[in-house]
Design a protein around this motif. Structure first.
Motif, PDB file in Angstrom:
ATOM      1  N   TYR A  53     -13.636 139.259  10.918  1.00 11.77           N
ATOM      2  CA  TYR A  53     -12.671 138.171  11.487  1.00 11.77           C
ATOM      3  C   TYR A  53     -11.241 138.607  11.227  1.00 11.77           C
ATOM      4  O   TYR A  53     -10.369 138.196  12.057  1.00 11.77           O
ATOM      5  CB  TYR A  53     -13.002 136.972  10.944  1.00 11.77           C
ATOM      6  CG  TYR A  53     -14.289 136.368  11.071  1.00 11.77           C
ATOM      7  CD1 TYR A  53     -14.794 136.369  12.661  1.00 11.77           C
ATOM      8  CD2 TYR A  53     -15.085 135.645  10.244  1.00 11.77           C
ATOM      9  CE1 TYR A  53     -15.930 135.912  12.790  1.00 11.77           C
ATOM     10  CE2 TYR A  53     -16.261 135.121  10.420  1.00 11.77           C
ATOM     11  CZ  TYR A  53     -16.912 135.393  11.901  1.00 11.77           C
ATOM     12  OH  TYR A  53     -18.027 134.909  12.245  1.00 11.77           O
ATOM     13  N   GLY A  54     -10.989 139.381  10.135  1.00  9.56           N
ATOM     14  CA  GLY A  54      -9.716 139.718   9.866  1.00  9.56           C
ATOM     15  C   GLY A  54      -9.115 140.808  10.824  1.00  9.56           C
ATOM     16  O   GLY A  54      -7.788 140.717  11.332  1.00  9.56           O
ATOM     17  N   THR A  55     -10.068 141.585  11.255  1.00  4.49           N
ATOM     18  CA  THR A  55      -9.667 142.656  12.260  1.00  4.49           C
ATOM     19  C   THR A  55      -9.329 142.024  13.757  1.00  4.49           C
ATOM     20  O   THR A  55      -8.500 142.158  14.189  1.00  4.49           O
ATOM     21  CB  THR A  55     -10.930 143.642  12.441  1.00  4.49           C
ATOM     22  OG1 THR A  55     -10.995 144.335  11.094  1.00  4.49           O
ATOM     23  CG2 THR A  55     -10.428 144.784  13.514  1.00  4.49           C
ATOM     24  N   GLN A  56     -10.290 141.087  13.871  1.00  2.12           N
ATOM     25  CA  GLN A  56      -9.994 140.270  15.118  1.00  2.12           C
ATOM     26  C   GLN A  56      -8.777 139.603  15.219  1.00  2.12           C
ATOM     27  O   GLN A  56      -7.925 139.722  16.250  1.00  2.12           O
ATOM     28  CB  GLN A  56     -11.224 139.362  15.388  1.00  2.12           C
ATOM     29  CG  GLN A  56     -12.561 140.095  15.429  1.00  2.12           C
ATOM     30  CD  GLN A  56     -13.726 139.142  15.770  1.00  2.12           C
ATOM     31  OE1 GLN A  56     -13.541 137.932  16.389  1.00  2.12           O
ATOM     32  NE2 GLN A  56     -14.905 139.476  15.351  1.00  2.12           N
ATOM     33  N   LEU A  88       3.775 136.126   7.557  1.00  2.00           N
ATOM     34  CA  LEU A  88       2.395 136.211   7.029  1.00  2.00           C
ATOM     35  C   LEU A  88       1.844 137.721   7.284  1.00  2.00           C
ATOM     36  O   LEU A  88       1.271 138.259   6.584  1.00  2.00           O
ATOM     37  CB  LEU A  88       1.578 135.278   8.001  1.00  2.00           C
ATOM     38  CG  LEU A  88      -0.059 135.238   7.610  1.00  2.00           C
ATOM     39  CD1 LEU A  88      -0.187 134.909   6.193  1.00  2.00           C
ATOM     40  CD2 LEU A  88      -0.990 134.230   8.404  1.00  2.00           C
ATOM     41  N   LYS A  89       2.186 138.102   8.798  1.00  2.03           N
ATOM     42  CA  LYS A  89       1.777 139.495   8.894  1.00  2.03           C
ATOM     43  C   LYS A  89       2.640 140.596   7.946  1.00  2.03           C
ATOM     44  O   LYS A  89       1.573 141.294   7.521  1.00  2.03           O
ATOM     45  CB  LYS A  89       2.214 139.917  10.259  1.00  2.03           C
ATOM     46  CG  LYS A  89       1.839 141.352  10.884  1.00  2.03           C
ATOM     47  CD  LYS A  89       2.099 141.538  12.210  1.00  2.03           C
ATOM     48  CE  LYS A  89       1.788 143.031  12.478  1.00  2.03           C
ATOM     49  NZ  LYS A  89       2.166 143.482  13.555  1.00  2.03           N
ATOM     50  N   SER A  90       3.698 140.340   7.627  1.00  2.00           N
ATOM     51  CA  SER A  90       4.155 141.432   6.566  1.00  2.00           C
ATOM     52  C   SER A  90       3.617 141.199   5.240  1.00  2.00           C
ATOM     53  O   SER A  90       3.350 142.360   4.438  1.00  2.00           O
ATOM     54  CB  SER A  90       5.693 141.236   6.740  1.00  2.00           C
ATOM     55  OG  SER A  90       5.998 139.956   5.983  1.00  2.00           O
ATOM     56  N   ASP A  94       1.820 144.106   3.205  1.00  2.00           N
ATOM     57  CA  ASP A  94       1.963 144.403   1.875  1.00  2.00           C
ATOM     58  C   ASP A  94       0.735 144.491   0.961  1.00  2.00           C
ATOM     59  O   ASP A  94       0.552 145.234   0.148  1.00  2.00           O
ATOM     60  CB  ASP A  94       2.852 143.454   1.011  1.00  2.00           C
ATOM     61  CG  ASP A  94       4.312 143.651   1.768  1.00  2.00           C
ATOM     62  OD1 ASP A  94       4.692 144.720   2.414  1.00  2.00           O
ATOM     63  OD2 ASP A  94       4.998 142.834   1.640  1.00  2.00           O
ATOM     64  N   ILE A  95      -0.076 143.607   1.249  1.00  2.00           N
ATOM     65  CA  ILE A  95      -1.365 143.470   0.322  1.00  2.00           C
ATOM     66  C   ILE A  95      -2.353 144.750   0.878  1.00  2.00           C
ATOM     67  O   ILE A  95      -2.672 145.423  -0.147  1.00  2.00           O
ATOM     68  CB  ILE A  95      -2.173 142.127   0.631  1.00  2.00           C
ATOM     69  CG1 ILE A  95      -1.422 140.942   0.123  1.00  2.00           C
ATOM     70  CG2 ILE A  95      -3.777 142.105   0.132  1.00  2.00           C
ATOM     71  CD1 ILE A  95      -2.004 139.605   0.777  1.00  2.00           C
ATOM     72  N   LYS A  96      -2.354 145.000   2.131  1.00  2.00           N
ATOM     73  CA  LYS A  96      -3.094 146.233   2.390  1.00  2.00           C
ATOM     74  C   LYS A  96      -2.458 147.391   1.732  1.00  2.00           C
ATOM     75  O   LYS A  96      -3.437 148.429   1.422  1.00  2.00           O
ATOM     76  CB  LYS A  96      -3.161 146.568   3.760  1.00  2.00           C
ATOM     77  CG  LYS A  96      -4.044 145.391   4.550  1.00  2.00           C
ATOM     78  CD  LYS A  96      -3.977 145.540   6.138  1.00  2.00           C
ATOM     79  CE  LYS A  96      -4.701 144.732   6.679  1.00  2.00           C
ATOM     80  NZ  LYS A  96      -4.680 144.916   8.292  1.00  2.00           N
ATOM     81  N   LYS A  97      -1.114 147.591   1.634  1.00  2.00           N
ATOM     82  CA  LYS A  97      -0.574 148.643   0.875  1.00  2.00           C
ATOM     83  C   LYS A  97      -0.891 148.834  -0.485  1.00  2.00           C
ATOM     84  O   LYS A  97      -1.227 149.823  -0.724  1.00  2.00           O
ATOM     85  CB  LYS A  97       1.000 148.818   1.356  1.00  2.00           C
ATOM     86  CG  LYS A  97       1.211 149.093   2.823  1.00  2.00           C
ATOM     87  CD  LYS A  97       2.868 149.106   2.837  1.00  2.00           C
ATOM     88  CE  LYS A  97       3.402 148.970   4.447  1.00  2.00           C
ATOM     89  NZ  LYS A  97       4.715 148.925   4.531  1.00  2.00           N
ATOM     90  N   ARG A  98      -0.689 147.706  -1.255  1.00  2.00           N
ATOM     91  CA  ARG A  98      -0.890 147.768  -2.444  1.00  2.00           C
ATOM     92  C   ARG A  98      -2.285 148.006  -2.862  1.00  2.00           C
ATOM     93  O   ARG A  98      -2.964 148.507  -3.775  1.00  2.00           O
ATOM     94  CB  ARG A  98      -0.717 146.366  -3.230  1.00  2.00           C
ATOM     95  CG  ARG A  98       0.688 146.286  -3.345  1.00  2.00           C
ATOM     96  CD  ARG A  98       1.028 144.931  -4.211  1.00  2.00           C
ATOM     97  NE  ARG A  98       1.249 143.902  -3.215  1.00  2.00           N
ATOM     98  CZ  ARG A  98       0.885 142.577  -3.269  1.00  2.00           C
ATOM     99  NH1 ARG A  98       0.007 142.362  -4.113  1.00  2.00           N
ATOM    100  NH2 ARG A  98       1.285 141.790  -2.304  1.00  2.00           N
ATOM    101  N   ARG A 104      -4.229 149.577  10.875  1.00  2.00           N
ATOM    102  CA  ARG A 104      -4.545 150.138  12.001  1.00  2.00           C
ATOM    103  C   ARG A 104      -3.451 150.857  12.414  1.00  2.00           C
ATOM    104  O   ARG A 104      -2.336 150.663  12.287  1.00  2.00           O
ATOM    105  CB  ARG A 104      -4.905 149.035  12.744  1.00  2.00           C
ATOM    106  CG  ARG A 104      -6.183 148.375  12.735  1.00  2.00           C
ATOM    107  CD  ARG A 104      -6.644 147.249  13.750  1.00  2.00           C
ATOM    108  NE  ARG A 104      -5.675 146.281  14.303  1.00  2.00           N
ATOM    109  CZ  ARG A 104      -5.017 145.360  13.701  1.00  2.00           C
ATOM    110  NH1 ARG A 104      -5.385 144.957  12.527  1.00  2.00           N
ATOM    111  NH2 ARG A 104      -3.863 144.802  14.283  1.00  2.00           N
ATOM    112  N   ILE A 105      -3.528 151.661  13.528  1.00  2.00           N
ATOM    113  CA  ILE A 105      -2.515 152.526  14.156  1.00  2.00           C
ATOM    114  C   ILE A 105      -1.925 151.392  15.196  1.00  2.00           C
ATOM    115  O   ILE A 105      -2.746 150.847  16.039  1.00  2.00           O
ATOM    116  CB  ILE A 105      -3.240 153.737  14.734  1.00  2.00           C
ATOM    117  CG1 ILE A 105      -3.618 154.574  13.836  1.00  2.00           C
ATOM    118  CG2 ILE A 105      -2.137 154.198  15.821  1.00  2.00           C
ATOM    119  CD1 ILE A 105      -4.379 155.969  14.578  1.00  2.00           C
TER     120      ILE A 105
END
Length: 106
Positions: A53-56, A88-90, A94-98, A104-105
């Motif tokens: 769901y997160g990817t979608q 929210l997107k940023s 940030d959470i993904k980077k940490r 995704r590209i």
């Protein structure tokens, strides 16, 4: 048997001796979350395995933000929501980077 003797009678329940009228099917935790009236749980599980769901939602957010960039006339409420969505997107990035999760590209 007299009613007052029920205390001394054995209360033994053997397997399959009680009410066994139940739905027996392999259900995972994911399938159990989907109510039967909302759709086919098997199809939902296959879709979730293809893209979470997160990817979608991430794909939808990316497209929406790109489309809105071209729009000039937004209501104040829509402008506020757009700012919240961008923040929210940023935060998600940030959470993904940490966590070390690759983005995704774009």
């Amino acid at each position: 048997m007299y009613p007052w003797l029920w205390v001394w009678s054995p209360q033994v329940h053997f397997p399959w001796s009680g009410n066994v009228a139940q739905k027996i099917e392999p259900r995972t935790w994911f399938n159990a979350m989907i109510p039967p009236v909302s759709g086919d749980a098997e199809i939902e599980a296959q879709v979730f395995n293809a893209a979470s769901y997160g990817t979608q939602l991430g794909l939808i957010i990316d497209i929406l933000l790109d489309i809105v960039k071209e729009t000039e006339d937004l209501s104040p409420k829509a402008s506020a929501s757009l700012k919240e969505l961008s923040v929210l997107k940023s935060k998600i990035e940030d959470i993904k980077k940490r966590s070390g999760t690759p983005s995704r590209i774009n």
